[in-house]
Design an enzyme around this catalytic site. Structure first.
Site, PDB file in Angstrom:
ATOM      1  N   GLU A 245     -37.668  24.457 -15.672  1.00 35.25           N
ATOM      2  CA  GLU A 245     -38.287  24.568 -14.338  1.00 35.25           C
ATOM      3  C   GLU A 245     -38.296  26.020 -13.920  1.00 35.25           C
ATOM      4  OE1 GLU A 245     -35.509  22.467 -11.932  1.00 35.25           O
ATOM      5  OE2 GLU A 245     -36.275  20.513 -12.484  1.00 35.25           O
ATOM      6  N   LYS A 247     -37.235  29.078 -11.673  1.00 38.17           N
ATOM      7  CA  LYS A 247     -36.105  29.317 -10.756  1.00 38.17           C
ATOM      8  C   LYS A 247     -36.675  30.087  -9.579  1.00 38.17           C
ATOM      9  CE  LYS A 247     -31.419  31.204 -10.513  1.00 38.17           C
ATOM     10  NZ  LYS A 247     -31.509  31.592  -9.122  1.00 38.17           N
ATOM     11  N   ARG A 267     -25.968  24.935   1.024  1.00 34.70           N
ATOM     12  CA  ARG A 267     -24.995  24.902  -0.069  1.00 34.70           C
ATOM     13  C   ARG A 267     -23.567  24.985   0.453  1.00 34.70           C
ATOM     14  NH1 ARG A 267     -25.712  29.360  -4.806  1.00 34.70           N
ATOM     15  NH2 ARG A 267     -23.492  29.581  -5.084  1.00 34.70           N
ATOM     16  N   LYS A 419     -29.239  29.152 -16.199  1.00 35.71           N
ATOM     17  CA  LYS A 419     -30.276  29.950 -15.534  1.00 35.71           C
ATOM     18  C   LYS A 419     -30.604  31.148 -16.408  1.00 35.71           C
ATOM     19  CE  LYS A 419     -26.733  31.963 -12.583  1.00 35.71           C
ATOM     20  NZ  LYS A 419     -26.179  32.107 -11.274  1.00 35.71           N
TER      21      LYS A 419
END
Ligand code: AMP
Length: 559
Positions: A245, A247, A267, A419
């Site tokens: 996907e 980022k 978060r 990531k």
């Protein structure tokens, strides 16, 4: 806590605290768990005590008749608020007669756990005009009832000081040991409930199967985090195939859909619903009722002309609380959904990502401000580099590479998600000091001392005045003054509370700082109000980056 602090052995700490937890009533148990982690309330409660250095020392001054200069001196010697207060109370000077009469005799009835909670709840409840005076008065009363040792821990709780040597993980182990539960199951309950006090209560109740606890609507879970992929090869070697996907650089948010209303949480488990009305109204009522109850995970992104705009704009919206409509028009926000954690009373945390993704596709249509994150399932030989370049061209930071078989590991930086960025690594550092600016920056605290974490301490590894806008300089100047510990020849030293993401050209060896390393050409990429100081990078990480840099240089020298 004093007993816990007296030993360095983790097992002993856990055993001492476990036997204490067993003796507590149901009302005391959750409170003690919050206090043990240096928090006045549950993190999910949204309640805050909020005391700056100056208000706090003002109260201590009234109590101890010690001057501000004395208190700063004590602070230098003790380096934490708790010890400062304990010390100041022990060394208090007699009050002038008039003040003693004004305050009256301190009531020496024993301070109870519930009594402390009453004071803290009062302090947190005062809002608006006159609230500071009322807060200070409550704190004064609370400290007057405390012994110096009690005051030490109360001060640490009020300033959310994490120096109690009893961070979340150990406390969870103590809960497990106190109530005969497995460490793993207690940790699981904490991942789902995010409230250590509630975890203690459910662990105590043997009728409850901890592994069967489901996420709850309007009680945010900790977000799953990603590990840095060192390279494309690293990512390819980790998984057989992967979900890829973009980022995107936005603001992580959990979307809780209830029958009557929806809420968005950051978060940090903070309720940020007020900041994004365009996202909330984008979900039609009929669909909301169909989906409820559900919990989605995703990223809020502000788009202008189809490209993500700087992340700082989003944080300004959250802090502003007013004039949000103007921002809705100038920088509309979109919720990119990439995961689903709970649906119709079923926890999806242990379902594989592939299945969660499939469910998302069937449940969520694309709506004006709620968009399903695009994703590809890549086989080993597919060119990730091409996807990476494409993502960067579209304004993303890089790629997220996810294992399709992985479950959702709330609060963990596991190997399930990687990531991959093309940019140079950045470091999250705490501001521990600031210098007054010159020339164009006169009047602002603008040269910041940046520190990485070394166990419980912070070590400066660089300074910078680069990367911020004038508005941000203004905001930081105000915030830092509130956090001032002492005036220094260069400016002020401050409590490490503000986290900034820092870019730099490279890391050098340097005798200037105790770590022996310094950042060259550091600049602030952004202020990370969404992170707290626990998340600051460690000296060990800096050292690792330095070693990697040396390796790269060696390779470059050879070619
Ligand atoms: P970092 O803050 O650098 O550790 O990167 C992790 C963050 O990337 C997450 O907390 C999200 O806010 C953000 N993010 C952006 N795109 C995605 C995505 N597709 N999946 C998961 N997280 C994402």
């Amino acid at each position: 806590m004093e007993k816990v602090d007296s030993t360095r052995k983790k097992n002993e700490k856990v055993a001492i605290f476990a036997s204490f937890l067993q003796r507590l009533s149901e009302r005391e148990l959750p409170l003690v768990c919050y206090y043990a982690t240096g928090q006045p309330f549950s993190e999910t409660s949204g309640k805050k005590v909020q005391f700056g250095w100056s208000s706090f020392t003002n109260v201590v001054h009234q109590l101890t008749n010690r001057t501000n200069a004395d208190l700063r001196g004590f602070y230098r010697e003790n380096a934490d608020f708790g010890s400062l207060i304990e010390f100041a109370l022990v060394k208090r000077k007699p009050q002038p007669k008039a003040l003693e009469t004004y305050f009256g005799q301190a009531d020496k009835t024993e301070l109870t756990i519930e009594g402390i909670n009453e004071y803290l709840t009062n302090i947190a409840s005062y809002k608006g005009k006159g609230s500071l005076k009322a807060k200070k008065n409550q704190l004064l009363q609370l400290l007057r009832h405390s012994s110096p040792l009690e005051a030490k821990y109360i001060a640490r709780i009020i300033t959310s000081d994490t120096r109690t040597g009893f961070r979340g993980g150990l406390l969870l182990d103590a809960i497990a040991s106190a109530f005969g539960r497995k460490n793993k199951t207690v940790r699981y309950a904490y991942m789902v409930l995010s409230d250590v006090g509630e975890v203690a209560l459910v662990a105590k109740d043997h009728k409850i199967d901890l592994l069967a606890i489901k996420p709850r609507i309007f009680q945010p879970l900790r977000s799953m985090l990603a590990t840095k992929a060192e390279s494309i090869e690293d990512a390819l070697n980790t998984y057989k195939n992967l979900i890829c996907e973009p980022k995107i650089d936005g603001f992580r948010a959990q979307f809780h859909i209830g029958r009557k209303e929806c809420r968005l949480y950051s978060r940090n488990l903070e309720d940020v619903t007020h900041a994004f009305p365009e996202i909330l109204t984008s979900l039609p009522e009929r669909l909301r009722k169909e989906l409820a109850p559900s919990i989605l995970d995703g990223e809020v992104v502000a788009l202008v002309d189809g490209r993500p705009v700087f992340f700082q704009d989003l944080l300004t919206r959250i802090q502003r609380k007013r004039d949000i409509q103007i921002s809705v028009e100038s920088t509309p926000c979109y919720y990119y959904v990439f995961d689903i954690l709970f649906h119709h009373d079923k926890s999806l945390l242990n379902s594989p990502l592939k299945a969660r993704k499939a469910l998302l596709q069937t449940l969520i249509p694309d709506l004006p401000h709620i968009i399903k994150m695009e994703y590809y399932v890549l086989e080993k030989d597919v060119d990730i580099q091409t996807q990476l370049q494409k993502a960067i061209q579209n304004g993303s930071e890089g790629l997220m590479l996810k294992d399709p078989t992985s479950n959702y590991q709330a609060g963990k930086r596991g190997k399930g998600w990687l990531k991959l960025k093309v940019t140079l690594p950045t470091l999250d550092l705490a501001i521990v000091g600031a210098e007054w600016g010159h020339g164009r920056r006169t009047g602002w605290l603008s040269n910041y001392h940046l520190a990485a974490k070394d166990r419980q301490e912070f070590e400066v590894i660089g300074k910078t005045f680069k990367g911020l806008t004038d508005t941000e300089f203004g905001q930081l100047t105000e915030q830092l003054q509130e956090l001032e510990i002492a005036k220094e020849p260069y400016g002020i030293s401050v409590q490490p509370k503000i986290v900034v993401e820092v870019e730099f050209d490279n890391i050098q060896e340097s005798s200037k700082y105790p770590s022996g390393m310094a950042l060259r050409f550091a600049r602030i990429k952004r202020i990370r109000n969404d992170k707290n100081v626990d998340e600051v990078d460690t000296i060990e990480t800096v050292r690792k980056l330095y070693q990697e840099q040396l390796q790269r240089q060696k390779r470059a020298d050879k070619t």
